[in-house]
Design an enzyme around this catalytic site. Structure first.
Site, PDB file in Angstrom:
ATOM      1  N   CYS A 137      -9.690  46.211  26.516  1.00  0.00           N
ATOM      2  CA  CYS A 137     -10.035  45.386  25.368  1.00  0.00           C
ATOM      3  C   CYS A 137     -10.753  46.250  24.342  1.00  0.00           C
ATOM      4  O   CYS A 137     -11.242  47.331  24.657  1.00  0.00           O
ATOM      5  CB  CYS A 137     -10.977  44.253  25.766  1.00  0.00           C
ATOM      6  SG  CYS A 137     -10.283  43.147  27.002  1.00  0.00           S
ATOM      7  N   GLY A 181      -5.597  46.210  23.180  1.00  0.00           N
ATOM      8  CA  GLY A 181      -5.265  44.887  23.700  1.00  0.00           C
ATOM      9  C   GLY A 181      -4.371  44.152  22.735  1.00  0.00           C
ATOM     10  O   GLY A 181      -4.692  44.058  21.545  1.00  0.00           O
ATOM     11  N   ASN A 199     -15.964  44.107  26.506  1.00  0.00           N
ATOM     12  CA  ASN A 199     -14.950  44.977  27.069  1.00  0.00           C
ATOM     13  C   ASN A 199     -15.480  45.461  28.413  1.00  0.00           C
ATOM     14  O   ASN A 199     -16.584  45.977  28.488  1.00  0.00           O
ATOM     15  CB  ASN A 199     -14.723  46.155  26.104  1.00  0.00           C
ATOM     16  CG  ASN A 199     -13.841  47.243  26.674  1.00  0.00           C
ATOM     17  OD1 ASN A 199     -13.977  48.400  26.309  1.00  0.00           O
ATOM     18  ND2 ASN A 199     -12.928  46.893  27.571  1.00  0.00           N
ATOM     19  N   GLY A 200     -14.670  45.269  29.451  1.00  0.00           N
ATOM     20  CA  GLY A 200     -15.087  45.706  30.783  1.00  0.00           C
ATOM     21  C   GLY A 200     -14.907  44.590  31.793  1.00  0.00           C
ATOM     22  O   GLY A 200     -14.614  43.449  31.430  1.00  0.00           O
ATOM     23  N   TYR A 212      -6.027  58.661  28.545  1.00  0.00           N
ATOM     24  CA  TYR A 212      -4.964  57.788  28.065  1.00  0.00           C
ATOM     25  C   TYR A 212      -5.363  56.698  27.080  1.00  0.00           C
ATOM     26  O   TYR A 212      -4.688  56.510  26.059  1.00  0.00           O
ATOM     27  CB  TYR A 212      -4.276  57.143  29.274  1.00  0.00           C
ATOM     28  CG  TYR A 212      -3.408  55.958  28.945  1.00  0.00           C
ATOM     29  CD1 TYR A 212      -2.232  56.107  28.214  1.00  0.00           C
ATOM     30  CD2 TYR A 212      -3.742  54.670  29.355  1.00  0.00           C
ATOM     31  CE1 TYR A 212      -1.433  55.012  27.903  1.00  0.00           C
ATOM     32  CE2 TYR A 212      -2.945  53.580  29.053  1.00  0.00           C
ATOM     33  CZ  TYR A 212      -1.796  53.762  28.325  1.00  0.00           C
ATOM     34  OH  TYR A 212      -1.019  52.687  28.022  1.00  0.00           O
TER      35      TYR A 212
END
Ligand code: SF4
Length: 458
Positions: free
Chosen positions: A7, A33, A107-108, A247
């Site tokens: 995200c 996302g 995020n996470g 990535y």
């Protein structure tokens, strides 16, 4: 081809038309996302929300942004790690409780969500989605602390795992990062405004200056008094996610203060030293293999070229002809340039191999295009373990490297040779941000926080 994205979060205060700035920020974070997007703005002490499933450009229009007035905003792009692609799980979440309205996005993945959720439900809490964010909001509203800021701290002290969180209240913007700092969160400045973003590419689009990282365990509060910082969470060894550099992040971003382009190029150079091969052409698997392939080419002296072209406009689903006996699969996304590949000994550079099925199709595609040899080079170590900190990964039994050695992988994907970056080399490529202290759990199985449950990215 790698694990799936997670995200992206963005926040800004104070700034005229803050929601439009957030919209631009989310545009730059779209790669993190694609399933849902949302913005919450603050105007005269009231919060306004719009969120829906889809790309940022599809979710927002002039009309929806006009309905998000005010001088502060937070926004989110979502890829669901667990909990499915359900509209109710889109961020930000807004609740009204004893501290007034509070919006939150993060995020996470929390690793103790199920325990906390169960405890809260037992205490009478109701939830509208499987999101971790609702758990954090419930903890804030149920905190004993007298002030909102201390209630946020009390809540964040109870959650475990990975979170880079933005909170918008009626009179403040808060940003916090978990004590291990698994997920990135950068702080910037745009004129008088303080801004936060998962990656600095959002600052570039807005013309904001990168100031610094929000540190692991730090809480930054921005309000009318200015910007202040405190470290109220437990002090532990930071463990930022190395896969951001392998990535996830855009190569034009700084993540943990390091240029992603530079670290990926280093990974490619080290890979060329570790696994040299006599070849004619270095070809990236686009887009994430491009920077490492450039590094491999520079170090080896083997020419680089785009032997595979990616269609950037493929949606999440597409419809195949009913009568077709072929599976289109990876061919929809990638197409070989036969004129470049024919008769060549090709070094194919990718960032990782997950299940191996996509790599097998790509190797087969390059051979079918006429390549004489295909040598696969991977700019990370074998991925042998799932992630519990915000990245969508298959279970261990579906990870190719958990089931077979490098020779087995070579046979499975049909390459002439396979070479992985070593853990030492990966650590060396991010050494300027404290290489050894990163999280490498998906390569080693050494989890910095014991995974007790898999939460959702937001
Ligand atoms: S397990 Fe892998 S993907 Fe997950 S946070 Fe650690 S390094 Fe990143």
């Amino acid at each position: 081809m790698a694990f799936r994205d997670e995200c992206g979060v963005f926040g800004i205060w104070p700034m005229p038309e803050a929601s439009r700035q957030a919209y631009l920020g989310l545009y730059a974070l779209q790669h993190r996302g694609q399933e849902a997007a949302g913005i919450c703005s603050r105007d005269n002490g009231r919060l306004h929300l719009h969120k829906a499933q889809g790309y940022v450009a599809d979710v927002f229009s002039e009309a929806t942004l006009d309905r998000l007035p005010g001088d502060a905003a937070i926004g989110h792009t979502r890829y669901s790690t667990t909990g499915g692609n359900v509209a109710s799980a889109a961020h930000p979440f807004v609740v009204e409780g004893r501290f007034g309205q509070i919006a939150l996005c993060h995020n996470g993945n929390l690793t103790n969500t199920e325990i906390l959720r169960h405890r809260l439900i037992e205490a009478g809490q109701v939830f509208s989605s499987p999101s971790d964010s609702e758990v954090i909001l419930a903890l804030i509203n149920r905190a004993q602390a007298p002030s909102l800021e201390d209630a946020v701290v009390e809540a964040l002290r109870q959650v475990e795992g990975a979170f880079s969180v933005l909170i918008l209240t009626e009179d403040a913007l808060m940003a916090a990062r978990d004590p291990h700092g698994f997920r990135p969160l950068a702080m910037g400045r745009l004129g008088e405004a303080t801004t936060f973003s998962s990656e600095t590419c959002a600052f570039d689009l807005l013309g904001a200056d990168y100031v610094r990282e929000v540190e692991p365990g730090e809480l930054v509060v921005v309000d009318r008094q200015g910007t202040r910082s405190r470290f109220p969470l437990a002090r532990v060894q930071a463990r930022p996610c190395v896969f951001e550099h392998v990535y996830f992040a855009r190569p034009d971003s700084l993540v943990y203060g390091l240029s992603v382009m530079a670290t990926r190029r280093d990974m490619g150079r080290l890979l060329a030293r570790r696994h040299p091969v006599a070849a004619d052409l270095v070809v990236p698997v686009p887009d994430s293999g491009v920077s490492a392939a450039l590094g491999y080419s520079e170090e080896s002296g083997i020419p680089f070229d785009f032997g595979l072209i990616r269609n950037h406009y493929v949606g999440r689903t597409f419809i195949e002809p009913r009568q077709s006996i072929r599976s289109f699969g990876v061919k929809v996304k990638l197409n070989p340039v036969r004129e470049l590949l024919r008769g060549k000994r090709v070094v194919l550079v990718d960032d990782s191999v997950v299940r191996g099925t996509t790599s097998r199709k790509i190797v087969s595609m390059v051979r079918a295009a006429g390549a004489a040899e295909v040598h696969m080079r991977i700019s990370s170590p074998p991925t042998t373990h799932p992630c519990f900190y915000g990245i969508d990964t298959p279970d261990r039994e579906h990870l190719l490297a958990a089931r077979m050695d490098v020779e087995g992988i070579r046979t499975f994907i049909g390459a002439d040779s396979v070479g992985y970056l070593t853990l030492d080399d990966l650590q060396a490529s991010v050494k300027d941000a404290g290489g050894e202290s990163f999280c490498y759990a998906c390569f080693t199985g050494e989890y910095p926080v014991t995974p007790r449950s898999k939460g959702t990215c937001g």
